[in-house]
Design a protein around this motif. Structure first.
Motif, PDB file in Angstrom:
ATOM      1  N   LEU A 105       0.828  -1.201   0.000  1.00 28.47           N
ATOM      2  CA  LEU A 105       0.000   0.000   0.000  1.00 28.47           C
ATOM      3  C   LEU A 105       0.866   1.257   0.000  1.00 28.47           C
ATOM      4  CD1 LEU A 105      -2.825  -0.946   2.526  1.00 28.47           C
ATOM      5  CD2 LEU A 105      -2.932  -0.913   0.038  1.00 28.47           C
ATOM      6  N   PRO A 106       0.375   2.335  -0.639  1.00 31.28           N
ATOM      7  CA  PRO A 106       1.140   3.585  -0.690  1.00 31.28           C
ATOM      8  C   PRO A 106       0.988   4.405   0.589  1.00 31.28           C
ATOM      9  CG  PRO A 106      -0.930   3.843  -1.852  1.00 31.28           C
ATOM     10  CD  PRO A 106      -0.852   2.395  -1.417  1.00 31.28           C
ATOM     11  N   SER A 107       1.769   5.465   0.692  1.00 35.01           N
ATOM     12  CA  SER A 107       1.634   6.397   1.816  1.00 35.01           C
ATOM     13  C   SER A 107       0.294   7.112   1.697  1.00 35.01           C
ATOM     14  CB  SER A 107       2.761   7.428   1.784  1.00 35.01           C
ATOM     15  OG  SER A 107       2.545   8.337   0.705  1.00 35.01           O
ATOM     16  N   ILE A 108      -0.115   7.784   2.750  1.00 31.12           N
ATOM     17  CA  ILE A 108      -1.394   8.492   2.724  1.00 31.12           C
ATOM     18  C   ILE A 108      -1.396   9.583   1.652  1.00 31.12           C
ATOM     19  CG2 ILE A 108      -0.797  10.121   4.559  1.00 31.12           C
ATOM     20  CD1 ILE A 108      -3.770   9.810   5.497  1.00 31.12           C
ATOM     21  N   PHE A 109      -0.261  10.247   1.448  1.00 30.83           N
ATOM     22  CA  PHE A 109      -0.176  11.303   0.436  1.00 30.83           C
ATOM     23  C   PHE A 109      -0.384  10.735  -0.969  1.00 30.83           C
ATOM     24  CE2 PHE A 109       2.275  12.861   4.052  1.00 30.83           C
ATOM     25  CZ  PHE A 109       1.722  14.111   4.219  1.00 30.83           C
ATOM     26  N   THR A 110       0.289   9.636  -1.254  1.00 28.11           N
ATOM     27  CA  THR A 110       0.155   8.994  -2.567  1.00 28.11           C
ATOM     28  C   THR A 110      -1.244   8.419  -2.738  1.00 28.11           C
ATOM     29  OG1 THR A 110       2.510   8.475  -2.539  1.00 28.11           O
ATOM     30  CG2 THR A 110       1.138   7.244  -4.092  1.00 28.11           C
ATOM     31  N   ALA A 111      -1.789   7.799  -1.700  1.00 25.15           N
ATOM     32  CA  ALA A 111      -3.125   7.209  -1.777  1.00 25.15           C
ATOM     33  C   ALA A 111      -4.184   8.270  -2.062  1.00 25.15           C
ATOM     34  CB  ALA A 111      -3.448   6.465  -0.484  1.00 25.15           C
ATOM     35  N   VAL A 112      -4.112   9.398  -1.377  1.00 29.80           N
ATOM     36  CA  VAL A 112      -5.088  10.473  -1.601  1.00 29.80           C
ATOM     37  C   VAL A 112      -5.015  10.949  -3.048  1.00 29.80           C
ATOM     38  CG1 VAL A 112      -5.609  12.884  -1.015  1.00 29.80           C
ATOM     39  CG2 VAL A 112      -5.280  11.210   0.801  1.00 29.80           C
ATOM     40  N   GLU A 114      -3.640   9.248  -5.815  1.00 30.56           N
ATOM     41  CA  GLU A 114      -3.946   8.212  -6.806  1.00 30.56           C
ATOM     42  C   GLU A 114      -5.385   7.724  -6.723  1.00 30.56           C
ATOM     43  OE1 GLU A 114      -1.044   5.165  -6.152  1.00 30.56           O
ATOM     44  OE2 GLU A 114       0.547   6.299  -7.167  1.00 30.56           O
ATOM     45  N   GLN A 115      -5.913   7.564  -5.513  1.00 29.88           N
ATOM     46  CA  GLN A 115      -7.236   6.963  -5.341  1.00 29.88           C
ATOM     47  C   GLN A 115      -8.376   7.977  -5.369  1.00 29.88           C
ATOM     48  OE1 GLN A 115      -7.055   4.340  -1.855  1.00 29.88           O
ATOM     49  NE2 GLN A 115      -4.928   3.872  -2.376  1.00 29.88           N
ATOM     50  N   LEU A 116      -8.108   9.220  -4.975  1.00 25.57           N
ATOM     51  CA  LEU A 116      -9.171  10.220  -4.907  1.00 25.57           C
ATOM     52  C   LEU A 116      -8.991  11.383  -5.884  1.00 25.57           C
ATOM     53  CD1 LEU A 116      -9.600  10.490  -1.018  1.00 25.57           C
ATOM     54  CD2 LEU A 116     -10.750   8.944  -2.624  1.00 25.57           C
ATOM     55  N   GLY A 117      -7.799  11.502  -6.464  1.00 23.59           N
ATOM     56  CA  GLY A 117      -7.548  12.632  -7.346  1.00 23.59           C
ATOM     57  C   GLY A 117      -7.417  13.946  -6.590  1.00 23.59           C
ATOM     58  N   LEU A 118      -7.031  13.851  -5.341  1.00 24.83           N
ATOM     59  CA  LEU A 118      -6.809  15.025  -4.502  1.00 24.83           C
ATOM     60  C   LEU A 118      -5.355  15.023  -4.075  1.00 24.83           C
ATOM     61  CD1 LEU A 118      -9.982  14.667  -2.233  1.00 24.83           C
ATOM     62  CD2 LEU A 118      -9.756  16.025  -4.315  1.00 24.83           C
ATOM     63  N   ARG A 119      -4.906  16.094  -3.471  1.00 25.94           N
ATOM     64  CA  ARG A 119      -3.543  16.102  -2.943  1.00 25.94           C
ATOM     65  C   ARG A 119      -3.486  16.889  -1.653  1.00 25.94           C
ATOM     66  NH1 ARG A 119      -0.296  20.027  -7.130  1.00 25.94           N
ATOM     67  NH2 ARG A 119      -1.713  21.782  -6.919  1.00 25.94           N
ATOM     68  N   MET A 120      -2.514  16.525  -0.837  1.00 25.61           N
ATOM     69  CA  MET A 120      -2.267  17.223   0.418  1.00 25.61           C
ATOM     70  C   MET A 120      -0.874  17.816   0.353  1.00 25.61           C
ATOM     71  SD  MET A 120      -3.994  14.979   3.469  1.00 25.61           S
ATOM     72  CE  MET A 120      -2.867  13.615   3.304  1.00 25.61           C
ATOM     73  N   THR A 121      -0.796  19.125   0.517  1.00 26.67           N
ATOM     74  CA  THR A 121       0.496  19.802   0.479  1.00 26.67           C
ATOM     75  C   THR A 121       0.713  20.564   1.778  1.00 26.67           C
ATOM     76  OG1 THR A 121      -0.556  21.655  -0.669  1.00 26.67           O
ATOM     77  CG2 THR A 121       0.582  20.040  -2.029  1.00 26.67           C
ATOM     78  N   ALA A 122       1.935  20.546   2.255  1.00 24.22           N
ATOM     79  CA  ALA A 122       2.276  21.250   3.491  1.00 24.22           C
ATOM     80  C   ALA A 122       2.265  22.749   3.236  1.00 24.22           C
ATOM     81  CB  ALA A 122       3.650  20.803   3.973  1.00 24.22           C
ATOM     82  N   ASP A 123       1.689  23.478   4.174  1.00 28.16           N
ATOM     83  CA  ASP A 123       1.603  24.935   4.056  1.00 28.16           C
ATOM     84  C   ASP A 123       1.345  25.503   5.444  1.00 28.16           C
ATOM     85  OD1 ASP A 123       1.470  27.493   2.993  1.00 28.16           O
ATOM     86  OD2 ASP A 123      -0.002  26.976   1.460  1.00 28.16           O
TER      87      ASP A 123
END
Length: 141
Positions: A105-112, A114-123
């Motif tokens: 399984l991928p990391s949570i960042f990659t999963a979000v 690849e699987q949801l078409g969303l991304r999480m970026t630090a800010d």
């Protein structure tokens, strides 16, 4: 809550105030390739998370992006802020590994992404924080 505040003020001479400060967050946004979300037709909102020490799975029905951000924040080291601009409720499944503990399984960042078409970026984003102005060690009873 007022009773607790009064107790803390009386017992510890606690004085505090709230202010807005920029804090580290993850911004949840739509990835450049677009969101991969299925609109929900469920009657009730349900979010289930299962897993073990290395792998986690989330199955959600009728979840909003704001609620998804709240759920994701439970697994992160900082708050997640919804900046997707996506309204409505969706059904989704998400599977990810905690840290580098899974080979499948991928990391949570990659999963979000690849699987949801969303991304999480630090800010950084403004948030209400409590600032302690004074606190004292209580004397013995």
């Amino acid at each position: 809550m007022k009773m607790l505040q009064s107790l803390l003020a009386e017992r510890f001479h606690l004085a505090l105030h709230s202010e807005v400060r920029p804090i580290p967050v993850y911004l949840l946004s739509v990835s450049p390739k677009g969101a991969k979300l299925q609109e929900s037709h469920a009657e009730e909102a349900v979010t289930n998370s299962t897993g073990n020490n290395s792998e986690l799975r989330m199955d959600a029905r009728k979840i909003t992006m704001a609620h998804l951000a709240e759920v994701l924040a439970r697994y992160m080291d900082r708050p997640v802020v919804d900046r997707t601009g996506i309204a409505g409720a969706y059904d989704l499944k998400l599977e990810w590994a905690r840290g580098d503990s899974s080979e499948t399984l991928p990391s949570i960042f990659t999963a979000v992404q690849e699987q949801l078409g969303l991304r999480m970026t630090a800010d950084r984003a403004p948030a209400d924080v409590l600032v302690i102005d004074q606190v004292e060690k209580p004397s013995g009873n």
